[in-house]
Design an enzyme around this catalytic site. Structure first.
Site, PDB file in Angstrom:
ATOM      1  N   TYR A   1       0.837  -1.194   0.000  1.00  0.00           N
ATOM      2  CA  TYR A   1       0.000   0.000   0.000  1.00  0.00           C
ATOM      3  C   TYR A   1       0.877   1.251   0.000  1.00  0.00           C
ATOM      4  O   TYR A   1       1.541   1.573   0.979  1.00  0.00           O
ATOM      5  CB  TYR A   1      -0.916   0.016   1.221  1.00  0.00           C
ATOM      6  CG  TYR A   1      -1.825  -1.190   1.356  1.00  0.00           C
ATOM      7  CD1 TYR A   1      -2.176  -1.965   0.257  1.00  0.00           C
ATOM      8  CD2 TYR A   1      -2.341  -1.545   2.597  1.00  0.00           C
ATOM      9  CE1 TYR A   1      -3.004  -3.067   0.386  1.00  0.00           C
ATOM     10  CE2 TYR A   1      -3.181  -2.642   2.733  1.00  0.00           C
ATOM     11  CZ  TYR A   1      -3.506  -3.401   1.628  1.00  0.00           C
ATOM     12  OH  TYR A   1      -4.325  -4.497   1.770  1.00  0.00           O
TER      13      TYR A   1
ATOM     14  N   HIS B   1       0.379 -12.089   1.465  1.00  0.00           N
ATOM     15  CA  HIS B   1      -0.392 -11.179   0.623  1.00  0.00           C
ATOM     16  C   HIS B   1      -0.406 -11.633  -0.844  1.00  0.00           C
ATOM     17  O   HIS B   1       0.647 -11.766  -1.465  1.00  0.00           O
ATOM     18  CB  HIS B   1       0.226  -9.777   0.708  1.00  0.00           C
ATOM     19  CG  HIS B   1      -0.703  -8.675   0.318  1.00  0.00           C
ATOM     20  ND1 HIS B   1      -0.307  -7.361   0.206  1.00  0.00           N
ATOM     21  CD2 HIS B   1      -2.037  -8.671   0.023  1.00  0.00           C
ATOM     22  CE1 HIS B   1      -1.328  -6.617  -0.138  1.00  0.00           C
ATOM     23  NE2 HIS B   1      -2.394  -7.389  -0.264  1.00  0.00           N
TER      24      HIS B   1
END
Length: 306
Positions: A47, A130
């Site tokens: 992010y 992830h």
């Protein structure tokens, strides 16, 4: 204080997902979540190429460590890259860093060390693999055992996987000893793919489920202004379904986004909802929507379009 014990603040929006967010606005957004009573935060190196972790860390530095929980992720390592273009993976205003996939045991250890440094913390509560979709074999053979060692050593309290694909999540639940799943976009008013097998399997195995992406990247916030579904332009039939749901909600004087934000909370297999608010205004609106009363009759009508 609002009832937000089952709400987690996601870290993508205040790190510039879809549009740049400056430091002041990001800090104000996190502060608004804190003031609303939210004490769980989910972030990732991906992010904003690390800016999400850095911004969250700057905010949490003055808060007692015992009062909040933080989850972050492994699978992408960051490297300084002066030539990195803006807008990679739809993150804007990010630092000049490149991402490199790495699901090895060594990569997992380095990822955690780097995340702790960016966050300014000495431990992480929950560590998730992830997006291992195209790297499942390495993630299962190398990343997952390393996470299990970390959990056994008390370095992290919980381990799991964070994905957009219900089938990938289901494989990890069935083949490993993870205790958490973060599933994004697959348990929403428009997409219930997690409902058939993943959620029941997690319930049977006592795996805590965090549901993210409940607005399906924008379309369930306002299907007349945002026709983005799964981070790309929505197909016409999806737009029409979302607009039909919005019209049904309007009959009950309820905003579609209120129903969308509350949808996952109704399932006992879901432990928490991750919200994607990135600014103080968005946080305030999200809290208001979470506190909106949604009549049972409205849920029944929405079920016909799901």
């Amino acid at each position: 204080m609002n009832d937000v014990a089952d709400i987690v603040l996601g870290g993508a929006a205040y790190a510039g997902l879809f549009r740049a967010v400056d430091e002041e606005a990001a800090q104000a957004g996190i502060a608004a979540a804190w003031d609303a009573g939210i004490r769980a935060f989910d972030t990732a190196p991906h992010y904003g190429a690390g800016s999400s972790e850095e911004r969250l860390g700057r905010f949490l530095r003055s808060r007692p460590r015992s009062e909040y929980t933080v989850s972050t992720k492994v699978g992408r390592l960051l490297y300084a890259d002066p030539s990195a273009p803006d807008g990679v993976d739809d993150f804007y205003g990010a630092p000049k860093r490149a991402r490199r996939r790495d699901y090895s045991a060594v990569g997992v250890r380095r990822s955690l060390e780097d995340s702790l440094e960016r966050l300014g913390l000495d431990r992480i509560d929950l560590l998730l693999i992830h997006d291992p979709d195209d790297h499942q074999e390495q993630a299962l053979a190398e990343a997952l055992p390393e996470l299990e060692r970390m959990r056994a050593a008390g370095i992290v309290a919980g381990i799991g996987v964070g994905v957009n694909d219900a089938e990938v999540a289901l494989r990890f639940v069935r083949e490993t000893g993870i205790d958490h799943v973060l599933i994004a976009g697959r348990y929403t008013l428009l997409d219930r793919r997690a409902e058939a097998e993943l959620l029941p399997e997690c319930a049977r195995r006592d795996v805590r489920v965090l549901v993210a992406g409940v607005l399906n990247s924008g379309i369930l916030a306002d299907p007349w202004r945002s026709a983005t579904f799964d981070y790309r332009p929505a197909q016409r039939h999806i737009v029409e379904r979302a607009q039909a749901m919005a019209r049904i909600c309007a009959k009950y004087d309820v905003a579609l986004r209120a129903a969308a934000l509350q949808f996952a909370r109704r399932n006992p297999a879901v432990g928490a909802t991750v919200i994607g608010a990135g600014t103080a205004v968005e946080v305030a609106d999200t809290i208001a929507m979470l506190n909106t009363t949604v009549p049972e009759d409205l849920w029944h009508e929405l079920d016909r379009y799901s």
